[in-house]
Enzyme design. Structure first.
Site, short mmCIF file in Angstrom:
data_model
loop_
_atom_site.label_atom_id
_atom_site.label_comp_id
_atom_site.label_asym_id
_atom_site.label_seq_id
_atom_site.Cartn_x
_atom_site.Cartn_y
_atom_site.Cartn_z
N ARG A 77 -0.25 42.46 17.59
CA ARG A 77 -1.40 43.15 16.99
C ARG A 77 -2.58 43.08 17.95
O ARG A 77 -2.98 42.01 18.38
CB ARG A 77 -1.78 42.49 15.66
CG ARG A 77 -2.99 43.11 15.00
CD ARG A 77 -3.36 42.39 13.70
NE ARG A 77 -4.54 42.99 13.12
CZ ARG A 77 -5.61 42.32 12.71
NH1 ARG A 77 -5.66 41.01 12.82
NH2 ARG A 77 -6.64 42.95 12.20
N HIS A 121 -12.07 46.53 15.01
CA HIS A 121 -12.22 45.08 14.94
C HIS A 121 -13.63 44.73 15.43
O HIS A 121 -13.81 44.00 16.40
CB HIS A 121 -11.14 44.38 15.77
CG HIS A 121 -10.91 42.96 15.37
ND1 HIS A 121 -9.65 42.43 15.16
CD2 HIS A 121 -11.77 41.94 15.15
CE1 HIS A 121 -9.75 41.15 14.83
NE2 HIS A 121 -11.04 40.83 14.82
N GLU A 166 -10.97 42.83 8.54
CA GLU A 166 -11.88 41.93 7.82
C GLU A 166 -13.21 42.59 7.48
O GLU A 166 -14.27 42.24 8.00
CB GLU A 166 -12.10 40.65 8.62
CG GLU A 166 -10.84 39.83 8.77
CD GLU A 166 -11.07 38.48 9.44
OE1 GLU A 166 -10.17 37.63 9.34
OE2 GLU A 166 -12.13 38.27 10.06
N ASN A 294 -5.33 37.97 6.24
CA ASN A 294 -5.92 37.04 7.20
C ASN A 294 -6.38 35.81 6.44
O ASN A 294 -7.26 35.91 5.56
CB ASN A 294 -7.12 37.68 7.91
CG ASN A 294 -6.72 38.82 8.84
OD1 ASN A 294 -5.55 39.20 8.91
ND2 ASN A 294 -7.68 39.34 9.57
N TYR A 296 -7.36 31.51 6.78
CA TYR A 296 -7.61 30.33 7.61
C TYR A 296 -7.87 29.07 6.80
O TYR A 296 -7.50 27.97 7.24
CB TYR A 296 -8.80 30.58 8.53
CG TYR A 296 -8.53 31.58 9.62
CD1 TYR A 296 -7.92 31.20 10.81
CD2 TYR A 296 -8.82 32.93 9.45
CE1 TYR A 296 -7.64 32.12 11.81
CE2 TYR A 296 -8.54 33.86 10.44
CZ TYR A 296 -7.96 33.45 11.61
OH TYR A 296 -7.67 34.37 12.60
N GLU A 353 -3.33 37.43 10.45
CA GLU A 353 -4.03 36.36 11.18
C GLU A 353 -3.86 35.05 10.43
O GLU A 353 -4.08 35.00 9.22
CB GLU A 353 -5.54 36.65 11.33
CG GLU A 353 -5.90 37.73 12.31
CD GLU A 353 -7.41 37.87 12.48
OE1 GLU A 353 -8.13 36.84 12.29
OE2 GLU A 353 -7.87 38.98 12.78
#
Length: 447
Positions: A77, A121, A166, A294, A296, A353
């Site tokens: 990606r 992005h 995002e 995504n 985290y 991600e």
């Protein structure tokens, strides 16, 4: 040791973003982006770092693709730099920009790696920002033209497409909290931007269908999890707002044709109105082929009045943290999968991600980043649990292929599987690179 297996055909890969790795900021016709302006503004990025050179992947893309090939990834990606294609955001196409991405994509395909192309992005052309940026609806028109150009240019070569990466960050970190480019602190602007990003997404998806472009198209959404500190109504509602601003605010319009009522009410209480025009919600509600996830971090949290935008307070309970300060909460990813499945149905999910920032030190030519490996083990276990529960997860992309420009953190925070010496730009495979290569080859991991 227990063995965690993944399905045959599971899409393994890694991810990057143009401004974070390419460099060549002022070469071959590329225009300025908002991140060029922001990073060159004193005090905005730690240590005064910029993306002028970054990892120099613009010149070293063949070397970087070789790293991907040796790792055995199936999907890569990357994002296209909008100002590299249209230096002023619209009109005046830069053929050198298209040529770069054509070479990149051809090389990936030659190596048997499926390209996943992200259209946006965060590197908005500065020329468009000068006219109001994403708060100006005309930027949506410019994005549509840009998207159409890229669709037509790479049709038949790209298997997976993503529109906006995002949008929470592009709207709120950039225009309410002011920590990302362009650095504004205005809630109404953030709301306007969030809506126009969704409108740009919807129009791009509609164009994709009308043009008959090959492949699958989706978006890449911020996700997080907040577990209520108690079963008090105010705690559960605070956590719902935090999860919802990340997920519901940006996916409900796509799947349900409306914004979540509880957040609309919340923002109205703060004097903010949604800039919805006739036909907007219909344009946004275009069927997509997958949701990019995504993830985290997450936390336990509770209600606290006048705390941030959403009246929520995180409660740290002896979590380990990554070097960037985010709690390691892998169970949150498992809960996000179930939340998405319950809210939007059995839409294919693609982890686009997931990764850890660690203190990486080169010792005798090696980087022993076992803390990163442990992070991956925990989160891939969450992926496996969800798959075993019947949730349709089709792939996993580790963030990131290499250490890079970590936005407002500059070069002091490393997420890569490959270590980059930013003085020489030499690449060195970390222990996590070899570990991930083994997982990809085997289709399973020991924990």
């Amino acid at each position: 040791m227990p063995i965690i297996k993944f399905p045959d055909g599971f899409k393994w890969g890694t991810a990057t973003a143009a401004y974070q790795i390419e460099g060549a900021a002022f070469e071959n016709g590329r225009g300025l982006s908002i991140w060029d302006t922001f990073s060159h503004t004193p005090g905005k990025v730690k240590n005064g770092d910029t993306g002028d050179i970054a990892c120099d992947s613009y010149h070293r893309y063949e070397e970087d693709i070789e790293l991907l090939a040796q790792m055995g990834v199936k999907v890569y990606r990357f994002s296209v730099s909008w100002p590299r294609i249209f230096p002023n955001g619209r009109g005046g196409l830069n053929p050198e920009g298209l040529r770069y991405y054509d070479n990149l994509i051809n090389k990936l395909v030659d190596k048997g790696i499926e390209p996943m192309l992200t259209l946006y992005h965060w590197d908005l052309p500065q020329a468009l920002q000068d006219q109001g940026g994403w708060a100006n609806r005309e930027t949506v028109d410019a994005f549509s033209h840009y998207a159409e150009t890229v669709f037509k240019e790479f049709n038949g070569k790209v298997n997976y497409w993503q529109t906006i990466n995002e949008p929470l960050c592009a709207a709120f970190l950039s225009n309410y909290y002011g920590v990302h480019a362009p650095g504004y602190k205005d809630l109404q602007v953030a709301i306007d931007v969030s809506h126009n990003l969704l409108l740009a997404h919807g129009r791009a998806v509609r164009l994709f269908r009308e043009l008959g472009i090959e492949g699958k198209i989706g978006t890449a959404t911020n996700t997080t999890w907040r577990e209520p500190f108690s079963n008090k109504k105010e705690d559960t509602e605070a956590c719902k707002r935090e999860i919802g601003l990340n997920i519901d605010w940006f996916l409900d319009p796509i799947f349900k044709g409306r914004y979540p009522c509880y957040l609309v009410k919340w923002f109205k209480q703060k004097g903010v109105e949604l800039p919805i025009a006739d036909g907007d919600m219909e344009a946004i509600q275009q069927p997509i082929d997958f949701i990019g996830v995504n993830y985290y971090s997450g936390n336990i949290a509770r209600y606290k009045e006048d705390t941030g935008l959403l009246d929520i307070e995180n409660i740290e309970i002896n979590y380990e943290h990554t070097y960037i300060g985010w709690p390691i909460y892998a169970d949150g990813l498992h809960k996000v999968f179930h939340y998405l499945n319950d809210r939007y149905g059995n839409v294919p999910l693609f982890v686009t991600e997931n990764g850890a920032c660690c203190i990486d030190e080169m010792v005798n030519g090696k980087v022993a980043d076992w803390d990163r490996i442990r992070y991956y083990e925990q989160h891939l276990t969450a992926v496996s649990r969800a798959i075993e529960s019947g949730i349709n997860i089709i792939g996993y992309l580790a963030w990131s292929l290499m250490d890079n420009f970590e936005w407002a953190e500059g070069y002091g925070k490393r997420f890569g599987l490959v270590y980059v010496d930013f003085s020489t730009l030499e690449r060195t495979k970390k222990d996590s690179y070899y570990w991930y290569k083994k997982v990809i080859a085997n289709g399973w991991m020991e924990i």
